[in-house]
Design an enzyme around this catalytic site. Structure first.
Site, PDB file in Angstrom:
ATOM      1  N   ASP A 105      35.943  37.136  44.630  1.00 63.28           N
ATOM      2  CA  ASP A 105      34.590  36.642  44.435  1.00 63.28           C
ATOM      3  C   ASP A 105      34.604  35.561  43.348  1.00 63.28           C
ATOM      4  O   ASP A 105      35.339  34.595  43.455  1.00 63.28           O
ATOM      5  CB  ASP A 105      33.658  37.831  44.100  1.00 63.28           C
ATOM      6  CG  ASP A 105      32.188  37.478  44.125  1.00 63.28           C
ATOM      7  OD1 ASP A 105      31.619  37.426  45.220  1.00 63.28           O
ATOM      8  OD2 ASP A 105      31.616  37.251  43.046  1.00 63.28           O
ATOM      9  N   HIS A 137      32.686  43.278  51.511  1.00 65.21           N
ATOM     10  CA  HIS A 137      32.983  42.260  50.507  1.00 65.21           C
ATOM     11  C   HIS A 137      33.891  42.764  49.391  1.00 65.21           C
ATOM     12  O   HIS A 137      34.424  41.958  48.624  1.00 65.21           O
ATOM     13  CB  HIS A 137      31.662  41.759  49.904  1.00 65.21           C
ATOM     14  CG  HIS A 137      31.831  40.690  48.869  1.00 65.21           C
ATOM     15  ND1 HIS A 137      32.486  39.499  49.133  1.00 65.21           N
ATOM     16  CD2 HIS A 137      31.445  40.627  47.564  1.00 65.21           C
ATOM     17  CE1 HIS A 137      32.485  38.748  48.043  1.00 65.21           C
ATOM     18  NE2 HIS A 137      31.861  39.413  47.083  1.00 65.21           N
TER      19      HIS A 137
END
Length: 282
Positions: A97, A260
């Site tokens: 991320d 994610h």
């Protein structure tokens, strides 16, 4: 352990013995996100897990008018200086991320020091903005919310409190199942609204400009790159493997059975892919 860099004070933990590996966490997390993966890596590698500037127990400076002190260039410099202080001239870097975006800039600005780059569940910032559609905007609404001028998003985040943080980490298909209560509390304790807004404001301005400069100049990342992505994540829709091949000379990729957060949701295959990639890197 804390190390003072030229622009921040960086909190970190380190363990293991062997070639150094720098692990950079994502949003809205801290170095704690590696708690399921780092022990496996530390069997054969020296693992360094810092909190990025503005996150965890690292310093959280007030943003400058141009957001440059939260640029990925500034945050990458923090990490280069941390590794110098620890005595690691060359190292592997892994980022998830926001940490993946710092790792990307680190491989560009300090390429001679980076043995390999692994990015987890991201495509380059420029590519993601250019690929914006309704699906992306709904899933990544915070990309457009957090970049609004101070103090609007900061005040809204303060009013939402811990619910916002848990909503971000719990947005994958498995919810909060893979995030122990102790980890949730740590993320909530460390969260700083202004710092994270500045991170995203820099992403929309100075970071985007740097990506555009690199693309216009045809500059490619020299070191081997591994792209890992969650099969249920938004980057999988963009095509992370093909995208990273536009930005680097040598890229391989592996899809992880996760959303994610592959390090929390499916840590064993994630660690296995990392170890195999490190072993095959020069």
């Amino acid at each position: 352990m804390k190390i003072r860099t030229s622009g921040a004070t960086i909190n970190l933990v380190t363990a293991g013995k062997g070639p150094p590996v720098l692990l950079l966490h994502g949003y809205p997390e801290t170095h704690v996100m590696w708690h399921k993966v780092a022990p496996a890596l530390a069997r054969d590698y020296t693992v360094v897990c810092p909190d990025l500037r503005g996150y965890g127990d690292s310093s959280k400076p007030k943003g400058l008018p141009d957001h440059s002190n939260y640029s990925k260039r500034a945050m990458a410099l923090d990490m280069a200086e941390v590794m110098t202080a620890l005595g690691h001239p060359r190292f592997h870097v892994v980022g998830h991320d926001r940490g993946g975006r710092v790792a990307h800039r680190l491989a560009r600005d300090h390429g001679k020091r980076v043995r390999s780059l692994t990015v987890l569940d991201i495509s380059p910032t420029l590519k993601m903005y250019e690929s914006t559609d309704m699906q992306f905007a709904r899933a990544y609404y915070h990309w457009f919310f957090l970049i609004q001028p101070y103090p609007l998003p900061e005040k809204m985040l303060a009013s939402m409190g811990v619910g916002y943080i848990l909503g971000r980490i719990g947005r994958s298909r498995s919810g909060l199942k893979h995030f122990p209560k102790q980890v949730q509390r740590e993320y909530a304790r460390c969260f700083d609204a202004h710092s994270t807004c500045e991170d995203y404001r820099a992403g929309r301005t100075i970071d985007l400009a740097l990506d555009e400069e690199d693309r216009a100049a045809g500059r490619l990342i020299d070191c081997p790159v591994l792209a890992l992505w969650g099969e249920a994540g938004i980057p999988s829709e963009i095509g992370p493997l093909a995208t990273w091949r536009e930005w680097a000379k040598e890229v391989r990729g592996v899809a992880i059975d996760s959303g994610h957060f592959p390090c929390e949701e499916d840590p064993e295959p994630t660690a296995k892919a990392l170890v195999e990639f490190f072993a095959g890197s020069p």
